[in-house]
Design a protein around this motif. Structure first.
Motif, PDB file in Angstrom:
ATOM      1  N   LYS A 199      -3.915  15.910 -28.323  1.00 18.14           N
ATOM      2  CA  LYS A 199      -5.170  16.433 -28.866  1.00 18.14           C
ATOM      3  C   LYS A 199      -6.336  16.161 -27.914  1.00 18.14           C
ATOM      4  CE  LYS A 199      -3.789  15.931 -33.724  1.00 18.14           C
ATOM      5  NZ  LYS A 199      -4.065  15.221 -35.002  1.00 18.14           N
ATOM      6  N   THR A 200      -6.353  14.958 -27.351  1.00 14.32           N
ATOM      7  CA  THR A 200      -7.423  14.599 -26.416  1.00 14.32           C
ATOM      8  C   THR A 200      -7.361  15.453 -25.158  1.00 14.32           C
ATOM      9  OG1 THR A 200      -7.516  12.318 -27.221  1.00 14.32           O
ATOM     10  CG2 THR A 200      -8.408  12.725 -25.026  1.00 14.32           C
ATOM     11  N   ARG A 201      -6.155  15.738 -24.692  1.00 11.59           N
ATOM     12  CA  ARG A 201      -5.997  16.538 -23.477  1.00 11.59           C
ATOM     13  C   ARG A 201      -6.534  17.957 -23.653  1.00 11.59           C
ATOM     14  NH1 ARG A 201       0.033  14.539 -21.665  1.00 11.59           N
ATOM     15  NH2 ARG A 201      -0.620  13.012 -20.099  1.00 11.59           N
ATOM     16  N   GLN A 202      -6.622  18.421 -24.895  1.00 17.47           N
ATOM     17  CA  GLN A 202      -7.186  19.744 -25.131  1.00 17.47           C
ATOM     18  C   GLN A 202      -8.678  19.782 -24.790  1.00 17.47           C
ATOM     19  OE1 GLN A 202      -6.170  21.413 -29.003  1.00 17.47           O
ATOM     20  NE2 GLN A 202      -4.166  20.421 -28.944  1.00 17.47           N
ATOM     21  N   LYS A 203      -9.308  18.605 -24.718  1.00 19.38           N
ATOM     22  CA  LYS A 203     -10.712  18.513 -24.323  1.00 19.38           C
ATOM     23  C   LYS A 203     -10.884  18.495 -22.805  1.00 19.38           C
ATOM     24  CE  LYS A 203     -11.987  15.550 -28.277  1.00 19.38           C
ATOM     25  NZ  LYS A 203     -12.600  14.242 -28.631  1.00 19.38           N
ATOM     26  N   ILE A 204      -9.745  18.412 -22.089  1.00 20.24           N
ATOM     27  CA  ILE A 204      -9.799  18.222 -20.639  1.00 20.24           C
ATOM     28  C   ILE A 204      -9.073  19.370 -19.954  1.00 20.24           C
ATOM     29  CG2 ILE A 204      -9.320  16.665 -18.724  1.00 20.24           C
ATOM     30  CD1 ILE A 204      -9.045  14.395 -20.788  1.00 20.24           C
ATOM     31  N   GLY A 205      -9.827  20.257 -19.297  1.00 14.98           N
ATOM     32  CA  GLY A 205      -9.228  21.323 -18.512  1.00 14.98           C
ATOM     33  C   GLY A 205      -9.022  20.864 -17.087  1.00 14.98           C
TER      34      GLY A 205
END
Length: 341
Positions: free
Chosen positions: A79-85
């Motif tokens: 879920k956190t990685r979805q904030k990081i492109g």
């Protein structure tokens, strides 16, 4: 926004343990563009991959919005990685998929419905200037267009952070400038925090707010872009600066110019860059300035001017002239052993 605390990353090799990242502390503020520059092998790619845990640090913490993501469960980490492109040097596009599908596939994998996928692809293709290329394949695109697809793909997930892993190093200078302008636009209009790594000082010059200089897995210098361009402290930083402007003089040039005595580097910032101080100092004091090299560098948040000058005159008068420069906001550095640095 991003806080790295004592990050270390070690790799086991046949020759033993290699420490690619060695105790790095780094703070990237929300909404800024933070550049990490270093030569090949400095640990840049390993460092940026630690931010989203593509490489899990051997020791240390990675905090995103004050949450230590190294302690998250696998589900929470996703879920956190979805904030990081993230965008890469070699684009990482699906060769058999159209531009539309290259942008759409990650959204479909995240469970977005067809309508939302279509809207986002259209929105971010327009932002990166590829609306007319949605039906094209990567083989039909230029390098710059491929990178724009990769950027649109990263943006379509609407991240808060964008990581750039040498995103311009495979591009020609003109295309590099266009991609840098696009990153500036993304940062300015979408408010996305950008952390980028590069070995090109012109990238730092054009878009970065703050800069970290990396060498042998360690941060050897940190500051605002203006600070680093005007007052570089570490030898590595000064070497990088010399790739875009002739800050130092070679021994052969010094010999040809028959230079001796007071050789000074004057660094102009802000309002001082627009003042005719060299002309004025020769009127006020009995000194004759001989300009050996000069340049002016436009940064994202200001201008830095450098002049290396040989001042002819009596020592006590030269000293007064230097004080005059200092009083008018000019940084004065006497060059001795650094002339051929």
């Amino acid at each position: 926004m991003i806080q790295l605390e004592n990050i270390t990353k070690e790799f086991k090799t046949k020759k033993g343990i290699v420490k690619a990242v060695d105790g790095i502390n780094l703070h990237v503020k929300k909404g800024e563009i933070h550049g990490v520059i270093g030569y090949s092998g400095a640990g840049k790619s390993t460092l940026i991959r630690c931010v989203n845990l593509l490489e899990r640090p051997t020791t240390g913490k990675v905090l995103i919005d004050n949450v230590d993501i190294t302690s998250l469960s696998l589900n929470d980490l996703r879920k956190t990685r979805q904030k990081i492109g993230m965008i890469f040097q070699h684009f990482n596009l699906l060769k058999t998929a159209t531009v539309y599908n290259n942008i759409a596939v990650p959204l479909k994998l995240l469970g977005y419905n067809d309508s939302e996928v279509k809207n986002r692809v259209a929105q971010y293709a327009e932002i990166v200037g590829l609306t007319e290329k949605l039906d094209s394949y990567p083989s039909q695109l230029s390098g710059g267009q491929k990178q724009r697809v990769a950027i649109a793909r990263a943006l379509a997930q609407e991240p808060e952070i964008l990581l750039s892993d040498e995103a311009t190093s495979a591009l020609d200078p003109e295309t590099t400038d266009a991609i840098l302008e696009l990153l500036l636009k993304i940062n300015r209009e979408l408010g996305i925090t950008i952390l980028l790594i590069t070995h090109e000082m012109n990238v730092i010059q054009k878009i970065c707010d703050d800069v970290s200089v990396l060498e042998s897995g360690k941060v050897v210098e940190y500051g605002s872009a203006i600070e680093l361009f005007s007052k570089p402290q570490h030898l590595t930083t000064r070497k990088f600066l010399n790739t875009i402007s002739q800050r130092n003089l070679s021994p052969s040039l010094i010999k040809q110019l028959n230079v001796s005595g007071s050789v000074i580097r004057l660094t102009f910032l802000g309002e001082s860059t627009g003042k005719p101080l060299l002309a004025e100092v020769s009127k006020v004091y009995d000194v004759q300035p001989n300009i050996l090299t000069a340049n002016i560098i436009e940064l994202k948040n200001g201008i830095v001017g450098n002049i290396v000058v040989h001042l002819h005159g009596e020592a006590h008068v030269v000293e007064k002239a230097l004080n005059y420069f200092t009083e008018n906001g000019v940084a004065v550095e006497e060059l001795g052993g650094e002339l051929n640095e």
